[in-house]
Structures are given as structure tokens and as C-alpha cells.
Design a protein around this motif. Structure first.
Motif, PDB file in Angstrom:
ATOM      1  N   ASN B 408      -5.033  -9.207  -5.008  1.00 34.00           N
ATOM      2  CA  ASN B 408      -4.326  -8.518  -6.078  1.00 34.00           C
ATOM      3  C   ASN B 408      -2.917  -8.106  -5.631  1.00 34.00           C
ATOM      4  OD1 ASN B 408      -5.714  -6.692  -4.331  1.00 34.00           O
ATOM      5  ND2 ASN B 408      -5.254  -5.012  -5.745  1.00 34.00           N
ATOM      6  N   GLN B 409      -2.764  -7.808  -4.342  1.00 33.02           N
ATOM      7  CA  GLN B 409      -1.430  -7.485  -3.829  1.00 33.02           C
ATOM      8  C   GLN B 409      -0.518  -8.711  -3.923  1.00 33.02           C
ATOM      9  OE1 GLN B 409      -2.650  -6.284   0.133  1.00 33.02           O
ATOM     10  NE2 GLN B 409      -2.276  -4.121  -0.324  1.00 33.02           N
ATOM     11  N   LEU B 410      -1.096  -9.875  -3.622  1.00 35.99           N
ATOM     12  CA  LEU B 410      -0.315 -11.100  -3.663  1.00 35.99           C
ATOM     13  C   LEU B 410       0.070 -11.438  -5.106  1.00 35.99           C
ATOM     14  CD1 LEU B 410       0.666 -13.113  -1.538  1.00 35.99           C
ATOM     15  CD2 LEU B 410      -1.425 -14.425  -1.918  1.00 35.99           C
ATOM     16  N   ARG B 411      -0.867 -11.270  -6.012  1.00 33.78           N
ATOM     17  CA  ARG B 411      -0.586 -11.583  -7.413  1.00 33.78           C
ATOM     18  C   ARG B 411       0.483 -10.657  -7.978  1.00 33.78           C
ATOM     19  NH1 ARG B 411      -6.749 -12.032  -8.655  1.00 33.78           N
ATOM     20  NH2 ARG B 411      -7.073 -14.282  -8.474  1.00 33.78           N
ATOM     21  N   ALA B 412       0.478  -9.435  -7.532  1.00 35.05           N
ATOM     22  CA  ALA B 412       1.473  -8.490  -8.055  1.00 35.05           C
ATOM     23  C   ALA B 412       2.890  -8.980  -7.776  1.00 35.05           C
ATOM     24  CB  ALA B 412       1.253  -7.122  -7.429  1.00 35.05           C
TER      25      ALA B 412
END
Lengths: 442, 442
Positions: B408-412
């Protein structure tokens, strides 16, 4: 080094049959290899290479089929194979060593390999009663003797234990054994090819001994026994067993090959190959050495005074130039990257020196990093061959200070009737014709 | 850790077809493997193992054929092959990714491998216009552009230059690319299998550039071009080109495999696989980036704001647990050696932490030594599974301080419509039935 000062030295790989020198030249002309085509270009080849762009090298200007058409999708086999152009690079038998059909040796083609990892398909073999591809579900490892709780392990049991991965060489104690009395075989594949190196994965023997509750006050020696017909058995000291000995199932990332002991073998870093028991089935802890057939009758060194030395284990510091080596032919004067391997069963290689004049003068070679303990080390050194006869040697020194001996120094201590533990300096003579021969010089 | 407290955890390798969970259970029962036989022994297997000596395990008491008879002499083939019992371990295609017959991918079966070396026969493949087994005598490498003396090299010319050997990973930039939006594929072979590692031997690109007389005042970028139909072309900065880039002909001790670029490929440590141009035919030095199709139209990352990022190169720090992983089944509660791989295109892996509860708590894993820069690192950690659901994750940190991010950090930052450079933490869920699934948890 400014390579442009020299015409490119060309080297021809050793022909795969053992031929007389005249036959070797004939064979290399006939051989369809890129080295053969370079030979056909003749002495003006430097000019061809450098001016190819100007003159129009057809290999560049005419787009080959692989540039203009679709190739194959992913390799048809889920397990790939080498290029068809490499099919002459094989491990090979020496017919004289295959006395009974199943007692046999095959040698790794060191002259055609690179780096320190031995491709699994070219790993050397040594069998006393042949090899098998055994069903791993039926394989058992017994741990018994002076332990609190004798154990039997399946492969399942072993492979879920904490595993380690270590890069180590394995060398048969008899490697180079044919050369004790005199030059015997022509190529490095046969002089030094009972040598390989890989990344082994398994469980530490110390883990298994701890699980079985080894009695360290009484248990001083460990027996390792294999499941093949020859039931190889070797004693290992408890110190070594608790130090870096592994019970391994994998080599270079995949399960062991059947001819190398699938599914389980012992890994005894730095010690001769016979102790690396294949198809390992039993570990027994005892309070004395076991005096097995494979250490008191076989694998002994006959000394000059008629006694024999038992329980030899460690492979002492050793090295060999793999290119240029016996059977190869240098086609031109010029620059060569002289390359080889060095190793020590006592630890790390510290230095390798190379001589081009039979041992009078030495230059230090480059060691490829990282230099690992009880593993192969690759060395490289620059050489400009002026066309005169030369004798090439490499000499390794390990981190305990042991120095690889000259063959006459070794004979003075060990005589000439030994089989095992010949770690002498190897000499390759380059003649004026460029042919390279196995010689003994000191 | 006292393993005797736990029943031995049993793990079943992932079935080779992608099956529904019920089908997977059926398939593993039917499969003739040693894991299957252990399953058949049932829950009392611990007792069987420990007491086998007393009860008389037929696998021990009845001497098998390989103990009582002669085996084969040296392997009939001069180039060996794996055990018949390992034939299900294959690299595999994903039909959805093979759009045109020659544009294709095959994935390395990470779940069945060990250590850090990838066996050459299981090295992943990625082709844009198929692969060939090309005649090395006809292959040429041109070095041109902002150099004093354009050169053409044959394989002969290259292979006599000073060579180096280095262990490096190669990862396709699109590895794990199917997982950007959601869980897409079930096993680690498909989530992470465009990843391999080997010891490459070749000549440093800097050596060739020096021979050609590169003009460092003007030459700031290097183009690499391949000879296959897709003519892959990539820009490399001069700093990288003069640093650790290699022109390689060998992998894991032998010449490259045809599907991996035989006889010559570029090795660009730490950079995505597309830059490791196969069938390397041309190096051109220029004063600007070359803006090739393979870096401005393809291999770009679409960002959330609609722009796209070009010239991405470095494979950022990443790790994955290879066992237990998706598709495998844990048959018993008990002890497991959880194992996986970690790597970073920026240098060495510094630490790997493993979580068993979806990222709330972490334990530091053991790293196998030596830890090499821009190479795979093997990690292992102990786990006692109590039978409750668990979510396993690994998180790597490299020696520059970069930390592997959560998905989710990467997608953000990157959105969900990227293809490349997905280095997110991977989650594997172990259910109460012992089945392991690919999940996304944060």
C-alpha cells in the motif's frame, strides 16, 4: 596493459581425443569451431578485426537469420541444456581407470570452464561400485552410537531443519595421482579434473548430533557410511564433525545429481572426496577411530621407507593453470590472459604466483574476489608470448603459510609410489610451434 | 531450538499445475513423491521416525537394490542431468504472457531451489522475438561512436582479454508486475520467478572502452544493442559503464545458455534485466541518452498523475519467502525452517526481518554468508507453527538504508497501473488447513 601492441593471441581448445601432435594440428583444422575459423583467416587477422568496419565484414553487414526472423519461444524443455556449439565440452573417462564397469572416474573439463562454480552437469564422478538414481522417499539417515537418543531421519525430516549454504571445493585424493612417477596424461582435464566446486545446502552435522544427544565426553570420532554397494566408510574427528561438516542435499541451487550422491551426501570441507560419503545412510559416534577399509587399506600413502600413511585427510594447498594447458595450441604470439584455479583444504588461498620460465622468475596473479575458505579461487595474470619456448607454472600459498611444493620436493618426502595427495606445482611447456605439453620441470 | 518438542512439520511442494485448493489436495495425494509417502504415514509419523530402529523400518532393514548390486558406471552422458525424481521442478510459462509465440517468459521455480546460485537449466527467460542458438564464430561486437578507434571484436578477441568473475542477480523489471493491482498468481514461481543469480565471467566494459579510446570529455552515455530480432537497445551512463558493467560469455562456470544470450551478453549489476542485452552486438558511445524504444516507450512506469517515468534502472531492495509459499501445504503443526531470498540493486542486503502475523511483529532472520553486493542473499529463520492462521512476510533493508516497502505504501506513490519495479513486501497466508495462499495484507 596496452593490448593493441600485440597481435591477438589465439588459442585452440584441446582436441577431445588424445592425439599425437601432428594429429592435433590436423584435427584443429578440421574442427568446425570459431577458433578454427579464426585460424583460417590467417596471420592478417588483426588487420581484419580492426578494419572490419571499413572493409565490410560480412558477419556484420549481412544481417544473420537471428536478427531478421522470429526465434523460438521459451525453451521447449523446462530444464535447459547448453548450446549445440558447446557439445565437445564433456566430462570424460580414462579407459585405463575403468577396470570394472562400475568402478570408474569421469573428469571435469577444467580447460573449458570459467570462474569457480562447476556446472552440475560437468561435475566429476568417482564410483567404486557404480551410481544409482535412488528413490528419496525410501532413503534413511541413521544417527547412532554414543548418543542419548538414536535417530532415524527421512529426507522430509532433514530438509525442514535449519539449513546452511556454503561454497566448497571437492577434490578426489587421487587427483593428479597418475603423475607421481612421471608425466602420464596430456591435458588438464586428466591431470587435475577430479576437482569441482559448488554451493552446497544442507544441515550442519553438529545440528543432527545435538538432536541425538551426542556424548562429548566419550564420543571422539564419527563414522560416515554410504548406502551404495561399496558402502564407503570414513572416520571423521569429532572436532571436524562439530565444526564445518554438513549433511547436504543440494548443490548449486538444486538437489544433488544422482551421480554425486542424490539425495544426500556428507560435505567435509577441505578433506579429500572419499570422506564426502555419497548416499549417506549412517552416522555413528564412537570413542576410537573406526579403521575402515577406506582409510587403512585404501586411500593410504605408501612412503619411501615402505611404511604407509593412514588417515590422511586434508587436501593441501594446490593450484593449476587451466589455460594455456596441455593439448591446447597457441596460434599466435601476443597477449594472453593466463588463468587457473587455486585452493586449500586448510583455509583461504592467500596468493598465487605464476612463472613463465619454469620457476626461475615469478609474478603475482590477480585473485578473483571474494576469496572463500576451502573453496576454489580463480586467478588471472597477463602474459605476452614472444614465440619462444616457455614453461608456465603456478604456485599457491594459503593463509596458514603452506606453500605448494615442486614435484621433486614432494617426491623427496613421499617417494614416487604414492597415489594420493599430489599437490605439486604443475608445469605446461609452450613450444615454438605453440603446442602446449604436460612436462615435469624442476 | 529444541526441535524434539515439535512434531516434524511437513511441507508439500506446490503442485505444478494451478489447481483449486480441493484439487491441490487431491493432486498431492496422488503424487508419487517422498512428501506424498510421508503424508501416507499419517500423524503418527514422528513415532515412526524416532522408533524406526526398534520397530524395524523396512527402508532400513531390507537392503535396497542400490546397496546390493552394481550401479551404472560413469554417467552415460558427458553432460549430466538431474534425478528422475526431480522432473517436476521446471521453469514454466504463463500462457497469458505468451501473446506472440516468440514473445514469452519462463519463470524460475524458486520454491524448489536452495542457496543463491540458480542452476543454469532453470534460469528464467524473457524474449521479445524469441531466442536462437547462434554460431559464435559469426558473432561480432562493435565498439563505436565517441571513441578514437572503433573496434570490432570476435569471440576469440574478447575471450583472451583479462577476465573477471562476479556473482550477481538478474531480475526482470516486470518481476511481480502482475501483482500491482491485486493478487494475480498463486505461487512464488509466478510472483517472483523472473529472478536468477549466477557467477558471470567476462571482460569489464571499461577494458573495451579503454581499448577503443573512449573520449571521456564528450562521451557521457553508452548504448548497448542486441543482435536478435527485437534489437533490444538501452542507454547506460558512462559512470556505470566504467564501474561494474561486464561483457560476459559465461554463467556459473560454463558458456551462457542460448536462451540467456549465448555467446555474449551485457551484465549490468543491480539494473533491471532489459539492460543486460543478450546476443550483444554493439556498444556505441554518445554525448546524450539514446532514448531508445526500450526505455522511453517500453519499460516505463505510468504514475498516478498520468505522467510516466522513463529511464528507470535500479532494482530496489526486495525479498520474498520461497518456502512456505503459495500453493504449498503444511501438513502438520510444528517446526519449519522458513527460507527465502533478498537482494538489492544498490549494494548489499543488510538485514532481513520476517513476520508471522501480517507485519505487526518482526524477527530478524539469519543471512547466509558471504553477503555479496548486487547478488542474491539467502535468509533462514526458525518458526514453530501452532496450527492457527498466520500471515508470513519478509522485509529487507539494504546497506544504503533503503527499506522494502509495503504494497500500500508503494501504491500510494506509484499507483496501481505500473508494470515495473514492484519491490513490495510479499505476504503468504497459512490457513488452518495448512494451505498457503498469496494474499495482500497491510
Amino acid at each position: 596493459m596496452d593490448f593493441s601492441k600485440f597481435s591477438p593471441g589465439r588459442i585452440v581448445k584441446a582436441p577431445e581425443n588424445i592425439l599425437a601432435p601432428e594429429q592435433m594440428r590436423e584435427a584443429q583444422r578440421a574442427r568446425r569451431s570459431f577458433m578454427g575459423k579464426a585460424l583460417a583467416m590467417g596471420a592478417g587477422a588483426t588487420a581484419v578485426s580492426a578494419a572490419a568496419a571499413a572493409q565490410g565484414d560480412p558477419a556484420i553487414l549481412k544481417l544473420p537469420a537471428h536478427t531478421t526472423s522470429l526465434g523460438q519461444p521459451v525453451a521447449a524443455r523446462g530444464y535447459g541444456v547448453p548450446s549445440q556449439w558447446e557439445k565437445n565440452l564433456q566430462r570424460r573417462e580414462s579407459p585405463g581407470l575403468t577396470r570394472v564397469s562400475a568402478a570408474s572416474v569421469s573428469f571435469t573439463p577444467l580447460q573449458g570452464l570459467f570462474g569457480i562454480i562447476t556446472p552440475n552437469g560437468l561435475h566429476f564422478e568417482r564410483h567404486h561400485q557404480g551410481w544409482f538414481d535412488i528413490d528419496p522417499s525410501q532413503h534413511r539417515l541413521m544417527v547412532m552410537g554414543l548418543v542419548r537418543e538414536p535417530r532415524v531421519f527421512t529426507m522430509d525430516d532433514l530438509m525442514r531443519l535449519p539449513s546452511v549454504s556454503r561454497i566448497h571445493f571437492i577434490e578426489c585424493g587421487a587427483n593428479t595421482g597418475m603423475e607421481w612417477g612421471n608425466v602420464a596424461v596430456p591435458t588438464v582435464q586428466y591431470t587435475h579434473g577430479m576437482l569441482s566446486c559448488g554451493e552446497y545446502t544442507g544441515v550442519m552435522l553438529s545440528t543432527l548430533l545435538d538432536m541425538a544427544g551426542v556424548d562429548r565426553s566419550k564420543g571422539k570420532f564419527v563414522l560416515a557410511e554410504g548406502a551404495d554397494g561399496s558402502s564407503m566408510t570414513r572416520t571423521i574427528s569429532m572436532e571436524a564433525a562439530m565444526d564445518d561438516v554438513m549433511v547436504a542435499w543440494a548443490m548449486n541451487g538444486e538437489m544433488l545429481r544422482p551421480e554425486n550422491g542424490y539425495p544426500l551426501r556428507l560435505v567435509v570441507p577441505g578433506v579429500q572426496g572419499v570422506s564426502w560419503v555419497k548416499y549417506l545412510r549412517r552416522i555413528e559416534v564412537g570413542d576410537q577411530p573406526f579403521y575402515t577399509k577406506d582409510e587403512v587399506v585404501h586411500y593410504i600413502d605408501l612412503m619411501p621407507d615402505g611404511t604407509h600413511r593412514q588417515f590422511t585427510s586434508v587436501q593441501e594447498v594446490k593450484s593449476v593453470i587451466t589455460t594455456p594447458s596441455g593439448g591446447q595450441v597457441l596460434l599466435d604470439r601476443g597477449y594472453y590472459n593466463v588463468t587457473g584455479l587455486a585452493w586449500s583444504g586448510r583455509g583461504r588461498v592467500k596468493r598465487v604466483d605464476v612463472s613463465f620460465d619454469g620457476g626461475r622468475n615469478w609474478r603475482t596473479a590477480r585473485l578473483e574476489q571474494p576469496v572463500l575458505p576451502k573453496a576454489l579461487t580463480r586467478f588471472n595474470v597477463d602474459w605476452a608470448w614472444d614465440g619462444n619456448p616457455a614453461v608456465l607454472q603456478s604456485r599457491a600459498i594459503d593463509d596458514t603459510g603452506h606453500v605448494q611444493p615442486k614435484i621433486n620436493q614432494l617426491r623427496a618426502v613421499r617417494g614416487t609410489r604414492s597415489i594420493y595427495h599430489n599437490n605439486a606445482i604443475q608445469s605446461w611447456k609452450v613450444s615454438e610451434t605453440g603446442e602446449v605439453f604436460n612436462v615435469q620441470v624442476y
